[in-house]
Motif scaffolding. Sequence first.
Motif, PDB file in Angstrom:
ATOM      1  N   ALA A 186      28.290  37.531  59.272  1.00 29.70           N
ATOM      2  CA  ALA A 186      28.649  37.479  60.685  1.00 29.70           C
ATOM      3  C   ALA A 186      27.701  38.384  61.459  1.00 29.70           C
ATOM      4  O   ALA A 186      27.237  39.388  60.935  1.00 29.70           O
ATOM      5  N   VAL A 187      27.421  38.027  62.695  1.00 32.17           N
ATOM      6  CA  VAL A 187      26.709  38.967  63.549  1.00 32.17           C
ATOM      7  C   VAL A 187      27.674  40.063  63.985  1.00 32.17           C
ATOM      8  O   VAL A 187      28.863  39.823  64.188  1.00 32.17           O
ATOM      9  N   GLY A 188      27.158  41.285  64.114  1.00 29.23           N
ATOM     10  CA  GLY A 188      27.913  42.375  64.725  1.00 29.23           C
ATOM     11  C   GLY A 188      27.243  42.758  66.022  1.00 29.23           C
ATOM     12  O   GLY A 188      26.211  42.173  66.400  1.00 29.23           O
ATOM     13  N   ASN A 189      27.783  43.744  66.695  1.00 29.89           N
ATOM     14  CA  ASN A 189      27.155  44.148  67.954  1.00 29.89           C
ATOM     15  C   ASN A 189      25.725  44.645  67.732  1.00 29.89           C
ATOM     16  O   ASN A 189      24.824  44.382  68.537  1.00 29.89           O
ATOM     17  N   HIS A 190      25.472  45.323  66.621  1.00 29.24           N
ATOM     18  CA  HIS A 190      24.135  45.885  66.403  1.00 29.24           C
ATOM     19  C   HIS A 190      23.092  44.830  66.048  1.00 29.24           C
ATOM     20  O   HIS A 190      21.894  45.121  66.139  1.00 29.24           O
ATOM     21  N   GLU A 191      23.518  43.630  65.628  1.00 26.04           N
ATOM     22  CA  GLU A 191      22.526  42.572  65.423  1.00 26.04           C
ATOM     23  C   GLU A 191      21.825  42.233  66.738  1.00 26.04           C
ATOM     24  O   GLU A 191      20.750  41.631  66.732  1.00 26.04           O
ATOM     25  N   PHE A 192      22.426  42.626  67.865  1.00 24.06           N
ATOM     26  CA  PHE A 192      21.837  42.310  69.168  1.00 24.06           C
ATOM     27  C   PHE A 192      21.092  43.505  69.788  1.00 24.06           C
ATOM     28  O   PHE A 192      20.686  43.446  70.951  1.00 24.06           O
ATOM     29  N   ASP A 193      20.923  44.597  69.020  1.00 22.50           N
ATOM     30  CA  ASP A 193      20.300  45.810  69.576  1.00 22.50           C
ATOM     31  C   ASP A 193      18.913  45.550  70.148  1.00 22.50           C
ATOM     32  O   ASP A 193      18.510  46.163  71.136  1.00 22.50           O
ATOM     33  N   GLU A 194      18.140  44.692  69.499  1.00 22.85           N
ATOM     34  CA  GLU A 194      16.775  44.413  69.971  1.00 22.85           C
ATOM     35  C   GLU A 194      16.684  43.049  70.651  1.00 22.85           C
ATOM     36  O   GLU A 194      15.580  42.501  70.799  1.00 22.85           O
ATOM     37  N   GLY A 195      17.822  42.496  71.037  1.00 26.52           N
ATOM     38  CA  GLY A 195      17.839  41.249  71.788  1.00 26.52           C
ATOM     39  C   GLY A 195      17.978  40.015  70.903  1.00 26.52           C
ATOM     40  O   GLY A 195      17.830  40.067  69.680  1.00 26.52           O
ATOM     41  N   THR A 196      18.257  38.905  71.569  1.00 22.08           N
ATOM     42  CA  THR A 196      18.540  37.658  70.857  1.00 22.08           C
ATOM     43  C   THR A 196      17.313  37.118  70.130  1.00 22.08           C
ATOM     44  O   THR A 196      17.404  36.648  68.994  1.00 22.08           O
ATOM     45  N   ALA A 197      16.150  37.204  70.773  1.00 17.05           N
ATOM     46  CA  ALA A 197      14.936  36.663  70.144  1.00 17.05           C
ATOM     47  C   ALA A 197      14.645  37.389  68.835  1.00 17.05           C
ATOM     48  O   ALA A 197      14.233  36.781  67.841  1.00 17.05           O
TER      49      ALA A 197
ATOM     50  N   LEU B 169      23.850  35.570  77.038  1.00 14.46           N
ATOM     51  CA  LEU B 169      24.917  35.261  76.081  1.00 14.46           C
ATOM     52  C   LEU B 169      26.289  35.576  76.646  1.00 14.46           C
ATOM     53  O   LEU B 169      26.450  36.490  77.463  1.00 14.46           O
ATOM     54  N   THR B 170      27.286  34.827  76.198  1.00 11.45           N
ATOM     55  CA  THR B 170      28.683  35.192  76.432  1.00 11.45           C
ATOM     56  C   THR B 170      29.363  35.337  75.074  1.00 11.45           C
ATOM     57  O   THR B 170      29.010  34.656  74.104  1.00 11.45           O
ATOM     58  N   PHE B 171      30.334  36.242  75.041  1.00 13.67           N
ATOM     59  CA  PHE B 171      31.059  36.529  73.809  1.00 13.67           C
ATOM     60  C   PHE B 171      32.522  36.142  74.029  1.00 13.67           C
ATOM     61  O   PHE B 171      33.205  36.739  74.861  1.00 13.67           O
ATOM     62  N   ALA B 172      32.987  35.130  73.290  1.00  9.54           N
ATOM     63  CA  ALA B 172      34.308  34.553  73.547  1.00  9.54           C
ATOM     64  C   ALA B 172      35.397  35.255  72.743  1.00  9.54           C
ATOM     65  O   ALA B 172      35.128  35.913  71.728  1.00  9.54           O
ATOM     66  N   ASP B 173      36.615  35.066  73.194  1.00  3.01           N
ATOM     67  CA  ASP B 173      37.789  35.619  72.520  1.00  3.01           C
ATOM     68  C   ASP B 173      37.838  35.134  71.063  1.00  3.01           C
ATOM     69  O   ASP B 173      37.620  33.953  70.784  1.00  3.01           O
ATOM     70  N   GLU B 174      38.164  36.044  70.170  1.00  2.00           N
ATOM     71  CA  GLU B 174      38.111  35.735  68.741  1.00  2.00           C
ATOM     72  C   GLU B 174      39.164  34.702  68.331  1.00  2.00           C
ATOM     73  O   GLU B 174      38.860  33.743  67.596  1.00  2.00           O
ATOM     74  N   VAL B 175      40.400  34.885  68.790  1.00  2.00           N
ATOM     75  CA  VAL B 175      41.477  33.970  68.386  1.00  2.00           C
ATOM     76  C   VAL B 175      41.252  32.594  69.003  1.00  2.00           C
ATOM     77  O   VAL B 175      41.394  31.557  68.326  1.00  2.00           O
ATOM     78  N   ASP B 176      40.887  32.560  70.270  1.00  2.00           N
ATOM     79  CA  ASP B 176      40.636  31.268  70.932  1.00  2.00           C
ATOM     80  C   ASP B 176      39.522  30.508  70.212  1.00  2.00           C
ATOM     81  O   ASP B 176      39.591  29.285  70.027  1.00  2.00           O
ATOM     82  N   THR B 177      38.483  31.232  69.826  1.00  2.00           N
ATOM     83  CA  THR B 177      37.358  30.594  69.142  1.00  2.00           C
ATOM     84  C   THR B 177      37.805  29.993  67.813  1.00  2.00           C
ATOM     85  O   THR B 177      37.459  28.851  67.481  1.00  2.00           O
ATOM     86  N   MET B 178      38.584  30.770  67.067  1.00  2.00           N
ATOM     87  CA  MET B 178      39.047  30.286  65.752  1.00  2.00           C
ATOM     88  C   MET B 178      39.952  29.071  65.920  1.00  2.00           C
ATOM     89  O   MET B 178      39.808  28.069  65.199  1.00  2.00           O
ATOM     90  N   THR B 179      40.841  29.133  66.891  1.00  2.00           N
ATOM     91  CA  THR B 179      41.770  28.019  67.125  1.00  2.00           C
ATOM     92  C   THR B 179      41.017  26.748  67.488  1.00  2.00           C
ATOM     93  O   THR B 179      41.333  25.655  67.004  1.00  2.00           O
ATOM     94  N   ALA B 180      39.995  26.891  68.311  1.00  2.00           N
ATOM     95  CA  ALA B 180      39.226  25.724  68.737  1.00  2.00           C
ATOM     96  C   ALA B 180      38.413  25.117  67.596  1.00  2.00           C
ATOM     97  O   ALA B 180      38.155  23.909  67.583  1.00  2.00           O
ATOM     98  N   LEU B 181      38.025  25.935  66.637  1.00  2.00           N
ATOM     99  CA  LEU B 181      37.199  25.451  65.525  1.00  2.00           C
ATOM    100  C   LEU B 181      37.996  24.695  64.468  1.00  2.00           C
ATOM    101  O   LEU B 181      37.464  23.838  63.765  1.00  2.00           O
ATOM    102  N   LEU B 182      39.276  25.021  64.335  1.00  2.00           N
ATOM    103  CA  LEU B 182      40.046  24.530  63.184  1.00  2.00           C
ATOM    104  C   LEU B 182      40.040  23.011  63.014  1.00  2.00           C
ATOM    105  O   LEU B 182      39.853  22.517  61.890  1.00  2.00           O
ATOM    106  N   PRO B 183      40.221  22.231  64.081  1.00  2.00           N
ATOM    107  CA  PRO B 183      40.196  20.777  63.876  1.00  2.00           C
ATOM    108  C   PRO B 183      38.885  20.291  63.271  1.00  2.00           C
ATOM    109  O   PRO B 183      38.878  19.409  62.412  1.00  2.00           O
ATOM    110  N   GLU B 184      37.777  20.898  63.700  1.00  2.00           N
ATOM    111  CA  GLU B 184      36.470  20.514  63.176  1.00  2.00           C
ATOM    112  C   GLU B 184      36.346  20.877  61.694  1.00  2.00           C
ATOM    113  O   GLU B 184      35.803  20.108  60.892  1.00  2.00           O
ATOM    114  N   LEU B 185      36.861  22.038  61.344  1.00  2.00           N
ATOM    115  CA  LEU B 185      36.799  22.469  59.945  1.00  2.00           C
ATOM    116  C   LEU B 185      37.656  21.567  59.063  1.00  2.00           C
ATOM    117  O   LEU B 185      37.236  21.154  57.976  1.00  2.00           O
ATOM    118  N   ARG B 186      38.847  21.229  59.565  1.00  2.00           N
ATOM    119  CA  ARG B 186      39.747  20.369  58.783  1.00  2.00           C
ATOM    120  C   ARG B 186      39.158  18.967  58.653  1.00  2.00           C
ATOM    121  O   ARG B 186      39.261  18.341  57.590  1.00  2.00           O
TER     122      ARG B 186
END
Length: 444
Positions: free
Chosen positions: A110-121, A200-217
């Motif tokens: 997973a990315v953490g906050n520090h993966e973005f220390d030097e920017g997205t590129a 970049l935008t950083f989305a809510d963790e629970v909302d993101t997981m909930t939205a992904l589940l149908p695709e995973l299933r």
Amino acid sequence: MSRSRAVVLAVVAACSKAPVAPDAVPTADAPATVSIDILAFNDFHGALEPSPVGTGGAAFLAAKVASLRTPNTLVLAAGDMIGASPLVSGLFHDEPTIDVMNAIGLDYAAVGNHEFDEGTAELLRMQHGGCHPVDGCAPGTTFTGATFGYLAANVVDTTTGHTVLPAYAIREIAGVKLAIVGMTLVGTPATTLASGISELTFADEVDTMTALLPELRAAGANIVVLALHQGGGQLGDPDQCVSPGGPVFDIADRLDPAVAVVLAGHSHTTFNCTRGGGRLVTSAGVNGQFLTHVTLEIDVATQAVVSATAHNVPITDDVAPDPVVAGIVTQYHDLAAPIGDRVIGTITADLAGGSAAGELVMGDVIADAMLDGTTAQVAVMNRGGVRAPLLFARSGNEPVDGQVTYAEAFKVQPFNNLVETVTAPTSSSRSTTGLGSCPPRSRA
Ligand SMILES: [Zn+2]
């Protein structure tokens, strides 16, 4: 729960739902359950070499992973593998840590906050390889990028509308499809330079997981392992869960039951917790000093988790270091030595520890240095920005007691932040912020 007990329970569960036809009875070739192991760590922060007290170290971490690995093993990381790194990794834009993670056989991070220390590129360069656009590649090296997959389910590029890196991966192991999802905390912008993540935008963790589940299933994965760079704490030993609390538990308790395991990070703490429904929530400290060993027993027919257990295993020198990883670390140590081994000062005692209220001795020294170097009347240093103590007596290949090398000083403040002097707007007095363009904040 023992393995044999788990098998019995699985068969009983299947029988209670519907009669089992004779030809559906599991055979030796088709076991009722399979055991899948996950080896996980978090917040490695480029800690290629062991701590002064001998914990961690990439070569020992690699050896422990190898000793616990089975054919059914996934190796996962929950963010902050890079960033806030010692000189041996930071001097080379953390390419050494990526090389080491490749050698360890990390599957996904997973990315953490520090993966973005030097920017997205720069994060994308970590994934895909190529030399640094300004500094090039380290002498005698090429950089081919990560062989593991970075996952960023809740990090969306506003210009494309897509996640900046894949949201998840699905792996089929012994007839079981597992979804591995990676996320960083929604609060990442509060810990990261805005210039590096402006698109970049950083989305809510629970909302993101909930939205992904149908695709995973729909892809056939009914069991989810979530590597989530968000933390918490507990009061017990590293392998315990005494009075747990913190945002990762609040998030985990709101997730769909399909999420069997939450591998946490960010808080640099250790915990091994089982929450409602048997969901594991674990964290392996910091700097590769622990490895979380998760074992999932899964009913192959129903694709349901029968049992889930975990242990936080300390990383020490009780195993022979992995020679390949040790070689990578030595290569970069030697490249950094002409800069890192320079003696830049002396101390007469440890600059370590602090008060129960959170004031750090090393933080006081940094703030005093700011006052000494400016005309400011007040200097402020945030606790989270102090990444290491300075120790009078050192071991290993460090030089004479009391001497402070550039590498040691770099480890204290590895962020490349600058001292900035400002005049407080409501009075004629002046004050100094310690983190340049960063206001004082947690930098876990
Ligand atoms: Zn973090």
